[in-house]
Design a protein around this motif. Sequence first.
Motif, mmCIF file in Angstrom:
data_model
loop_
_atom_site.group_PDB
_atom_site.id
_atom_site.type_symbol
_atom_site.label_atom_id
_atom_site.label_comp_id
_atom_site.label_asym_id
_atom_site.label_seq_id
_atom_site.Cartn_x
_atom_site.Cartn_y
_atom_site.Cartn_z
ATOM 1 N N PHE A 104 16.899 61.019 -20.822
ATOM 2 C CA PHE A 104 18.052 61.897 -21.052
ATOM 3 C C PHE A 104 18.550 62.476 -19.734
ATOM 4 O O PHE A 104 17.748 62.880 -18.887
ATOM 5 C CB PHE A 104 17.688 63.024 -22.020
ATOM 6 N N ILE A 105 19.859 62.507 -19.596
ATOM 7 C CA ILE A 105 20.453 63.075 -18.390
ATOM 8 C C ILE A 105 21.303 64.285 -18.762
ATOM 9 O O ILE A 105 21.955 64.305 -19.807
ATOM 10 C CB ILE A 105 21.340 62.030 -17.656
ATOM 11 N N GLU A 106 21.261 65.289 -17.916
ATOM 12 C CA GLU A 106 22.063 66.504 -18.137
ATOM 13 C C GLU A 106 23.533 66.183 -17.882
ATOM 14 O O GLU A 106 23.842 65.300 -17.065
ATOM 15 C CB GLU A 106 21.633 67.585 -17.136
ATOM 16 N N PRO A 107 24.443 66.915 -18.527
ATOM 17 C CA PRO A 107 25.863 66.650 -18.279
ATOM 18 C C PRO A 107 26.269 66.887 -16.830
ATOM 19 O O PRO A 107 27.307 66.397 -16.390
ATOM 20 C CB PRO A 107 26.591 67.615 -19.214
ATOM 21 N N THR A 108 25.444 67.616 -16.072
ATOM 22 C CA THR A 108 25.761 67.871 -14.661
ATOM 23 C C THR A 108 25.263 66.754 -13.739
ATOM 24 O O THR A 108 25.484 66.802 -12.530
ATOM 25 C CB THR A 108 25.105 69.199 -14.209
ATOM 26 N N ALA A 109 24.582 65.738 -14.287
ATOM 27 C CA ALA A 109 24.022 64.660 -13.459
ATOM 28 C C ALA A 109 25.132 63.948 -12.687
ATOM 29 O O ALA A 109 26.221 63.714 -13.207
ATOM 30 C CB ALA A 109 23.272 63.660 -14.334
ATOM 31 N N THR A 110 24.825 63.613 -11.425
ATOM 32 C CA THR A 110 25.802 62.910 -10.597
ATOM 33 C C THR A 110 25.639 61.402 -10.786
ATOM 34 O O THR A 110 24.665 60.938 -11.369
ATOM 35 C CB THR A 110 25.579 63.221 -9.101
ATOM 36 N N LYS A 111 26.589 60.668 -10.230
ATOM 37 C CA LYS A 111 26.536 59.211 -10.299
ATOM 38 C C LYS A 111 25.230 58.697 -9.679
ATOM 39 O O LYS A 111 24.564 57.832 -10.243
ATOM 40 C CB LYS A 111 27.753 58.619 -9.572
ATOM 41 N N GLU A 112 24.842 59.278 -8.538
ATOM 42 C CA GLU A 112 23.616 58.843 -7.854
ATOM 43 C C GLU A 112 22.389 59.117 -8.728
ATOM 44 O O GLU A 112 21.500 58.280 -8.836
ATOM 45 C CB GLU A 112 23.456 59.558 -6.497
ATOM 46 N N ASP A 113 22.367 60.316 -9.371
ATOM 47 C CA ASP A 113 21.249 60.644 -10.280
ATOM 48 C C ASP A 113 21.110 59.565 -11.345
ATOM 49 O O ASP A 113 20.018 59.080 -11.624
ATOM 50 C CB ASP A 113 21.512 61.973 -11.031
ATOM 51 N N ILE A 114 22.236 59.219 -11.948
ATOM 52 C CA ILE A 114 22.200 58.292 -13.088
ATOM 53 C C ILE A 114 21.830 56.887 -12.618
ATOM 54 O O ILE A 114 20.982 56.225 -13.224
ATOM 55 C CB ILE A 114 23.545 58.302 -13.850
ATOM 56 N N LEU A 115 22.434 56.466 -11.508
ATOM 57 C CA LEU A 115 22.122 55.126 -10.980
ATOM 58 C C LEU A 115 20.626 54.976 -10.714
ATOM 59 O O LEU A 115 20.037 53.930 -10.981
ATOM 60 C CB LEU A 115 22.903 54.877 -9.682
ATOM 61 N N SER A 116 19.997 56.071 -10.231
ATOM 62 C CA SER A 116 18.579 55.985 -9.870
ATOM 63 C C SER A 116 17.684 55.837 -11.100
ATOM 64 O O SER A 116 16.518 55.474 -10.984
ATOM 65 C CB SER A 116 18.170 57.222 -9.063
ATOM 66 N N LEU A 117 18.211 56.154 -12.293
ATOM 67 C CA LEU A 117 17.405 56.064 -13.515
ATOM 68 C C LEU A 117 17.530 54.704 -14.201
ATOM 69 O O LEU A 117 16.808 54.405 -15.147
ATOM 70 C CB LEU A 117 17.830 57.167 -14.496
ATOM 71 N N PHE A 168 34.529 59.766 -18.195
ATOM 72 C CA PHE A 168 34.596 58.318 -18.462
ATOM 73 C C PHE A 168 34.636 57.505 -17.172
ATOM 74 O O PHE A 168 34.021 56.444 -17.090
ATOM 75 C CB PHE A 168 35.845 57.982 -19.288
ATOM 76 N N ASP A 169 35.380 57.995 -16.185
ATOM 77 C CA ASP A 169 35.509 57.215 -14.940
ATOM 78 C C ASP A 169 34.148 57.011 -14.291
ATOM 79 O O ASP A 169 33.813 55.903 -13.859
ATOM 80 C CB ASP A 169 36.457 57.912 -13.956
ATOM 81 N N MET A 170 33.350 58.086 -14.266
ATOM 82 C CA MET A 170 32.034 57.981 -13.641
ATOM 83 C C MET A 170 31.123 57.067 -14.468
ATOM 84 O O MET A 170 30.484 56.155 -13.927
ATOM 85 C CB MET A 170 31.392 59.366 -13.502
ATOM 86 N N MET A 171 31.084 57.303 -15.777
ATOM 87 C CA MET A 171 30.175 56.518 -16.626
ATOM 88 C C MET A 171 30.540 55.038 -16.605
ATOM 89 O O MET A 171 29.665 54.172 -16.532
ATOM 90 C CB MET A 171 30.199 57.052 -18.063
ATOM 91 N N SER A 172 31.832 54.726 -16.676
ATOM 92 C CA SER A 172 32.194 53.301 -16.724
ATOM 93 C C SER A 172 31.977 52.645 -15.362
ATOM 94 O O SER A 172 31.636 51.466 -15.295
ATOM 95 C CB SER A 172 33.623 53.106 -17.230
ATOM 96 N N SER A 173 32.107 53.408 -14.272
ATOM 97 C CA SER A 173 31.859 52.780 -12.968
ATOM 98 C C SER A 173 30.363 52.479 -12.808
ATOM 99 O O SER A 173 29.989 51.454 -12.237
ATOM 100 C CB SER A 173 32.402 53.634 -11.819
ATOM 101 N N ILE A 174 29.508 53.348 -13.341
ATOM 102 C CA ILE A 174 28.054 53.093 -13.301
ATOM 103 C C ILE A 174 27.727 51.852 -14.131
ATOM 104 O O ILE A 174 26.997 50.957 -13.686
ATOM 105 C CB ILE A 174 27.270 54.316 -13.846
ATOM 106 N N ALA A 175 28.283 51.803 -15.346
ATOM 107 C CA ALA A 175 27.997 50.666 -16.249
ATOM 108 C C ALA A 175 28.453 49.353 -15.617
ATOM 109 O O ALA A 175 27.736 48.348 -15.662
ATOM 110 C CB ALA A 175 28.669 50.899 -17.599
ATOM 111 N N LYS A 176 29.627 49.374 -14.990
ATOM 112 C CA LYS A 176 30.164 48.147 -14.371
ATOM 113 C C LYS A 176 29.308 47.726 -13.176
ATOM 114 O O LYS A 176 28.976 46.561 -13.018
ATOM 115 C CB LYS A 176 31.607 48.373 -13.918
#
Length: 423
Positions: free
Chosen positions: A126-139, A162-170
């Motif tokens: 689980f990631i907090e809504p404040t998580a950054t792109k780098e935080d999420i990518l590292s998980l 959405f922009d951040m989440m979809s860029s991570i997914a892509k």
Amino acid sequence: MDIQSKCVQAGYEPKNGEPRVLPLYQSTTYVYDTPEQLANLFNLSEAGHIYTRISNPTVCAFEDKMNALEGGVGALACASGLAAETLAVLNVCNAGDNIVSLSTVYGGTYNLFNVTLRKYGINTTFIEPTATKEDILSLIDDNTKILYCETIANPSMHIVDFDMMSSIAKEKGILLFVDNTLATPLVCKPIEYGANIVIYSTSKYIDGHASCIGGMIIDGGNFDFAGNPRYPEFNKPDESYHGLVYTNCAPASFVTKARVQMMRDLGCCMSPFNAYLTNIGAETLHLRMAKHGENAMACAEMLEAHPNVEWVKFNGLESDDNYNKARKYFREGYNSGMIAFGVKGGLAEANTFMSSLKLAKIVTHIADARTSVIHPATTTHRQLSGEQLIACGITENLVRLSVGIECSADIIRDLERALDNIN
Ligand SMILES: *Cc1c(COP(=O)(O)O)cnc(C)c1O
């Protein structure tokens, strides 16, 4: 057709002499003249209905409407929102795989991910809504199959970036799942912002009358499974379906597998009767969402000014920290009817407020025509620990208000009287 006309008409087009209104096909099965014809249906070389667990004309018309509203390539109706989530997750996750999900998801989703799926070897970070792109990518590791979020989180009211989440997914080549239950396609269309799979509890605004539990999976058709090593099951023959390769069904690979393999085996289908009623509800979705948003705006402004209210979270208010995301991703002039607010004080004051309401009722439901309230910390999110509650953004004085489509002056009078009752 504009989305408003699609609400009314999409999914069912009667031919000469056929009923004007989508008929209820209350039948488990279908008749064929020859065994060869039925064999062709099983081979997917001919289209048609075999058995209502897999498909049914009434259910399919409702699926087609939802697909048209979201701009997908195919949809699959399920018995409930949670059934839709379970089936969609199991369509891509096996034991050893994992999900990366926002922590603010609906309480039932949180439990599914945090408790039940873990028992089957599917883990969620689980990631907090404040998580950054780098935080999420590292998980995200080689076994991560899904990035999961809600357009508007229930009940924290957080709006996803959405922009951040979809860029991570892509970047990682993984699927982005978005639960769009609280927004509806009238407020936001996640596929336009990079979602690959859209999930619904149709029990909420889509039905709108609190009469049917249901769920929906919509395939954006915008994910390339071909050759992606993360999703081998889409690229190799399905031995349980005589060698079908799902990438050959592109762009509807995801929803085809979900229907012919997962729905066949899990059986959590929507009943024709629920599809029939929910489809009628959806015919007025555009009118209801306009009114829900307008009424919620009026209520939020009153709450923000009331001395017995500590804080208000409603993304239509300029003071709300999600306001800019709402204006970026939401249809002009539209908001959902959901508000979260903190009654000044704590649990006792929240209880006094809720018990004093007359028009608004205390119910375990949201997003229908009637105004309702609930206290998440002691009900829908009761199973969560204190720490988990904080992660979901839930405090003891938080009241979740689902603003209905009654006259806004009546709703406001009811809320004001109950707030005044606290002192
Ligand atoms: C209600 C809800 C669900 C679960 O749906 P059911 O139809 O009750 O199973 C999932 N996500 C969100 C955002 C919800 O509000």
